[in-house]
Design a protein around this motif. Sequence first.
Motif, PDB file in Angstrom:
ATOM      1  N   ASP A  96       0.838  -1.195   0.000  1.00 16.45           N
ATOM      2  CA  ASP A  96       0.000   0.000   0.000  1.00 16.45           C
ATOM      3  C   ASP A  96       0.877   1.250   0.000  1.00 16.45           C
ATOM      4  OD1 ASP A  96      -1.982   1.853   0.093  1.00 16.45           O
ATOM      5  OD2 ASP A  96      -2.547   1.487   2.174  1.00 16.45           O
ATOM      6  N   LYS A  97       1.054   1.815  -1.166  1.00 10.66           N
ATOM      7  CA  LYS A  97       1.823   3.049  -1.323  1.00 10.66           C
ATOM      8  C   LYS A  97       0.893   4.256  -1.503  1.00 10.66           C
ATOM      9  CE  LYS A  97       5.686   0.459  -3.366  1.00 10.66           C
ATOM     10  NZ  LYS A  97       5.059  -0.885  -3.222  1.00 10.66           N
ATOM     11  N   SER A  98      -0.358   4.069  -1.116  1.00 10.32           N
ATOM     12  CA  SER A  98      -1.350   5.135  -1.209  1.00 10.32           C
ATOM     13  C   SER A  98      -1.054   6.226  -0.194  1.00 10.32           C
ATOM     14  CB  SER A  98      -2.754   4.574  -0.941  1.00 10.32           C
ATOM     15  OG  SER A  98      -3.049   3.469  -1.742  1.00 10.32           O
ATOM     16  N   ASN A  99      -1.752   7.345  -0.341  1.00 12.63           N
ATOM     17  CA  ASN A  99      -1.720   8.400   0.670  1.00 12.63           C
ATOM     18  C   ASN A  99      -3.134   8.770   1.078  1.00 12.63           C
ATOM     19  OD1 ASN A  99       1.046   9.366  -1.031  1.00 12.63           O
ATOM     20  ND2 ASN A  99       1.178   9.379   1.200  1.00 12.63           N
ATOM     21  N   TYR A 100      -3.250   9.156   2.338  1.00 11.08           N
ATOM     22  CA  TYR A 100      -4.516   9.550   2.945  1.00 11.08           C
ATOM     23  C   TYR A 100      -4.227  10.831   3.733  1.00 11.08           C
ATOM     24  CZ  TYR A 100      -4.787   4.391   2.542  1.00 11.08           C
ATOM     25  OH  TYR A 100      -4.716   3.088   2.121  1.00 11.08           O
ATOM     26  N   ASP A 144      -0.170  -1.583  -4.984  1.00 12.10           N
ATOM     27  CA  ASP A 144       0.433  -2.401  -6.033  1.00 12.10           C
ATOM     28  C   ASP A 144      -0.666  -3.134  -6.784  1.00 12.10           C
ATOM     29  OD1 ASP A 144       2.893  -1.571  -5.157  1.00 12.10           O
ATOM     30  OD2 ASP A 144       3.440  -3.475  -4.198  1.00 12.10           O
ATOM     31  N   VAL A 145      -0.555  -3.160  -8.093  1.00  6.07           N
ATOM     32  CA  VAL A 145      -1.597  -3.752  -8.933  1.00  6.07           C
ATOM     33  C   VAL A 145      -1.780  -5.227  -8.598  1.00  6.07           C
ATOM     34  CG1 VAL A 145      -2.261  -4.288 -11.308  1.00  6.07           C
ATOM     35  CG2 VAL A 145      -1.175  -2.090 -10.780  1.00  6.07           C
ATOM     36  N   GLY A 146      -3.019  -5.618  -8.412  1.00  6.52           N
ATOM     37  CA  GLY A 146      -3.374  -7.018  -8.199  1.00  6.52           C
ATOM     38  C   GLY A 146      -3.438  -7.454  -6.753  1.00  6.52           C
ATOM     39  N   VAL A 147      -2.891  -6.669  -5.832  1.00  6.61           N
ATOM     40  CA  VAL A 147      -2.818  -7.113  -4.435  1.00  6.61           C
ATOM     41  C   VAL A 147      -4.201  -7.143  -3.787  1.00  6.61           C
ATOM     42  CG1 VAL A 147      -1.927  -6.565  -2.145  1.00  6.61           C
ATOM     43  CG2 VAL A 147      -0.430  -6.429  -4.138  1.00  6.61           C
ATOM     44  N   LEU A 148      -4.959  -6.051  -3.858  1.00  9.53           N
ATOM     45  CA  LEU A 148      -6.285  -6.054  -3.245  1.00  9.53           C
ATOM     46  C   LEU A 148      -7.169  -7.142  -3.864  1.00  9.53           C
ATOM     47  CD1 LEU A 148      -7.127  -2.257  -2.799  1.00  9.53           C
ATOM     48  CD2 LEU A 148      -6.742  -3.948  -1.000  1.00  9.53           C
ATOM     49  N   LYS A 149      -7.097  -7.288  -5.169  1.00 10.02           N
ATOM     50  CA  LYS A 149      -7.883  -8.324  -5.841  1.00 10.02           C
ATOM     51  C   LYS A 149      -7.542  -9.703  -5.312  1.00 10.02           C
ATOM     52  CE  LYS A 149      -8.789 -10.251 -10.448  1.00 10.02           C
ATOM     53  NZ  LYS A 149      -8.477 -10.139 -11.898  1.00 10.02           N
ATOM     54  N   PRO A 169      -2.907 -12.502  11.496  1.00 10.35           N
ATOM     55  CA  PRO A 169      -2.276 -11.188  11.339  1.00 10.35           C
ATOM     56  C   PRO A 169      -2.196 -10.793   9.870  1.00 10.35           C
ATOM     57  CG  PRO A 169      -0.632 -12.855  11.787  1.00 10.35           C
ATOM     58  CD  PRO A 169      -1.956 -13.531  11.965  1.00 10.35           C
ATOM     59  N   LEU A 170      -2.012  -9.506   9.623  1.00 13.41           N
ATOM     60  CA  LEU A 170      -1.902  -9.041   8.245  1.00 13.41           C
ATOM     61  C   LEU A 170      -0.688  -9.639   7.536  1.00 13.41           C
ATOM     62  CD1 LEU A 170      -2.822  -5.248   8.487  1.00 13.41           C
ATOM     63  CD2 LEU A 170      -4.241  -7.146   7.696  1.00 13.41           C
ATOM     64  N   SER A 171       0.271 -10.157   8.299  1.00 12.82           N
ATOM     65  CA  SER A 171       1.445 -10.793   7.701  1.00 12.82           C
ATOM     66  C   SER A 171       1.160 -12.205   7.217  1.00 12.82           C
ATOM     67  CB  SER A 171       2.594 -10.831   8.713  1.00 12.82           C
ATOM     68  OG  SER A 171       2.204 -11.539   9.891  1.00 12.82           O
ATOM     69  N   ASP A 172      -0.024 -12.731   7.522  1.00 17.77           N
ATOM     70  CA  ASP A 172      -0.383 -14.089   7.125  1.00 17.77           C
ATOM     71  C   ASP A 172      -0.480 -14.194   5.600  1.00 17.77           C
ATOM     72  OD1 ASP A 172      -1.486 -16.780   8.272  1.00 17.77           O
ATOM     73  OD2 ASP A 172      -2.913 -16.228   6.695  1.00 17.77           O
ATOM     74  N   SER A 173      -0.282 -15.409   5.091  1.00 16.64           N
ATOM     75  CA  SER A 173      -0.352 -15.613   3.636  1.00 16.64           C
ATOM     76  C   SER A 173      -1.742 -15.331   3.081  1.00 16.64           C
ATOM     77  CB  SER A 173       0.065 -17.049   3.284  1.00 16.64           C
ATOM     78  OG  SER A 173      -0.795 -17.982   3.929  1.00 16.64           O
ATOM     79  N   SER A 174      -2.768 -15.362   3.933  1.00 18.16           N
ATOM     80  CA  SER A 174      -4.117 -15.043   3.479  1.00 18.16           C
ATOM     81  C   SER A 174      -4.302 -13.547   3.270  1.00 18.16           C
ATOM     82  CB  SER A 174      -5.148 -15.550   4.490  1.00 18.16           C
ATOM     83  OG  SER A 174      -4.995 -14.894   5.745  1.00 18.16           O
ATOM     84  N   CYS A 175      -3.363 -12.757   3.799  1.00 18.18           N
ATOM     85  CA  CYS A 175      -3.419 -11.297   3.653  1.00 18.18           C
ATOM     86  C   CYS A 175      -2.213 -10.816   2.838  1.00 18.18           C
ATOM     87  CB  CYS A 175      -3.493 -10.638   5.026  1.00 18.18           C
ATOM     88  SG  CYS A 175      -5.030 -10.986   5.927  1.00 18.18           S
ATOM     89  N   PHE A 176      -1.194 -10.282   3.490  1.00 18.70           N
ATOM     90  CA  PHE A 176      -0.093  -9.668   2.752  1.00 18.70           C
ATOM     91  C   PHE A 176       1.202 -10.470   2.801  1.00 18.70           C
ATOM     92  CE2 PHE A 176      -2.931  -6.197   4.044  1.00 18.70           C
ATOM     93  CZ  PHE A 176      -3.232  -5.665   2.789  1.00 18.70           C
ATOM     94  N   GLY A 234       4.728  -8.941  -0.338  1.00 15.68           N
ATOM     95  CA  GLY A 234       5.704  -7.992   0.181  1.00 15.68           C
ATOM     96  C   GLY A 234       5.780  -7.912   1.682  1.00 15.68           C
ATOM     97  N   GLY A 235       4.763  -8.439   2.377  1.00 18.49           N
ATOM     98  CA  GLY A 235       4.791  -8.403   3.827  1.00 18.49           C
ATOM     99  C   GLY A 235       4.512  -7.020   4.381  1.00 18.49           C
ATOM    100  N   LEU A 236       4.979  -6.780   5.597  1.00 17.04           N
ATOM    101  CA  LEU A 236       4.661  -5.554   6.320  1.00 17.04           C
ATOM    102  C   LEU A 236       5.919  -4.798   6.723  1.00 17.04           C
ATOM    103  CD1 LEU A 236       2.023  -6.964   8.872  1.00 17.04           C
ATOM    104  CD2 LEU A 236       1.602  -6.140   6.546  1.00 17.04           C
ATOM    105  N   PHE A 237       5.778  -3.474   6.829  1.00 11.38           N
ATOM    106  CA  PHE A 237       6.814  -2.689   7.487  1.00 11.38           C
ATOM    107  C   PHE A 237       6.726  -2.938   8.988  1.00 11.38           C
ATOM    108  CE2 PHE A 237       6.169   0.086   3.682  1.00 11.38           C
ATOM    109  CZ  PHE A 237       7.470   0.031   3.202  1.00 11.38           C
ATOM    110  N   THR A 238       7.865  -2.922   9.663  1.00 18.52           N
ATOM    111  CA  THR A 238       7.860  -3.030  11.116  1.00 18.52           C
ATOM    112  C   THR A 238       7.393  -1.704  11.712  1.00 18.52           C
ATOM    113  OG1 THR A 238      10.123  -2.235  11.374  1.00 18.52           O
ATOM    114  CG2 THR A 238       9.817  -4.605  10.998  1.00 18.52           C
ATOM    115  N   GLN A 239       7.025  -1.726  12.982  1.00 15.31           N
ATOM    116  CA  GLN A 239       6.632  -0.493  13.646  1.00 15.31           C
ATOM    117  C   GLN A 239       7.780   0.510  13.631  1.00 15.31           C
ATOM    118  OE1 GLN A 239       3.387   0.103  14.966  1.00 15.31           O
ATOM    119  NE2 GLN A 239       4.233   2.174  14.819  1.00 15.31           N
TER     120      GLN A 239
END
Length: 374
Positions: free
Chosen positions: A84-88, A279-284, A299-306, A310-315
């Motif tokens: 997720d390289k989006s901005n809010y 990133d294209v295709g990830v949400l789909k 967790p969001l790091s699970d294979s069912s999620c991200f 690419g996984g997650l950034f650490t805190q």
Amino acid sequence: MAVAKYLGTLLGLYAVGSQAQQGPYFVLGSGMPLVIERADPVLNPGSALSSHVHSVVGGNGFAITMNFAQAQKSTCATVSPKADKSNYWMPNLYYHDPRNGSFIRVPEQPYHKIYYKYGNGNNQYDTDITEFPQEFRMVAGSNTARSYNYTTMGPYGSELGWSCHGDSSHPDFYTTGIPTGFTACPGGLAAAITFPSCWNGKAFDVNNPSAHVAYPVADGLQGCPVGYRVARFPQIFIEYWLNTQTFNGLYGANDKPFVLSNGDPTGYGFHAVFINGWDVGVLKSIMPTCRPGNTGTPPLSDSSCFGNHGGLFTQQQMDACRQQPTTSENVGWKFGQNDNPVGNVLTYGGVVGNKLPGCNPIQAGPGPATVQNC
């Protein structure tokens, strides 16, 4: 008008306002903002200064001129999924000191939450929901609103709401605008808003920023209003958390000391902007399987999620992701500043003087505010 059913609690749990918004979802935890400045590449594209100050979260590809390619240049983000390289972004809140008239930026809590919902009333993935087009952008809420509007804020609208979270000695307040009658919010002051999710297939128009999207009224693509059934996207719900503790004792229950950076003391003018950088295709790929909700399980790091995307950034990486403002204007924040330096001890935001940054006189309404150009 009370809107308790629309607002997040201190734990980030919230009741959903309509059947069209039930079902699977995930929550993107966010640390402190990427940058705080007068920038808005969606509503003020190419301009180094927008009319008012925004708190920006997301990828460090953020720039005063933005497209999908620019967003993809992000190397870090203040939200956890690397995909997720989006901005809010949303307007900052300031404390307007009733003693001397000065404006002080209200410190932010380090746990803003961004919900992505893609289910239906049967608690299942809504297969009609698709990912955003690459150049997609949208706005929730209205900068000029100064009073309640059922059409835009009510059911099947932005579900705008504010909450002052108390404790055993202080009551909770839930209102559409900034609540009044309190002298402390020990659990945090929060604004919440929902983005539209139905699309008519047309490009964003800066002169009519809400024309291309609409809110759903029921499940599925057919649950979108006629004319907005080209696509239906995940529904984004944002909670913007603030800490007012350092102002305790400086105002009374009859005061109205808080004002948004756009000169709005009512809170009805709270709004949020989204520009797609996924990133294209990830949400789909993940929407059919990723459903941790607020539980964090899996967790969001699970294979069912991200996990496979690419996984997650650490805190620590999210906390270190900051961007230098494009100007040296005093907005009550300096590059690298952290509102929670050590041991969860919160400090005042910066004093910005006897007027808000930019040209934003206080406009309380109830009619729409006059747009300022500066």
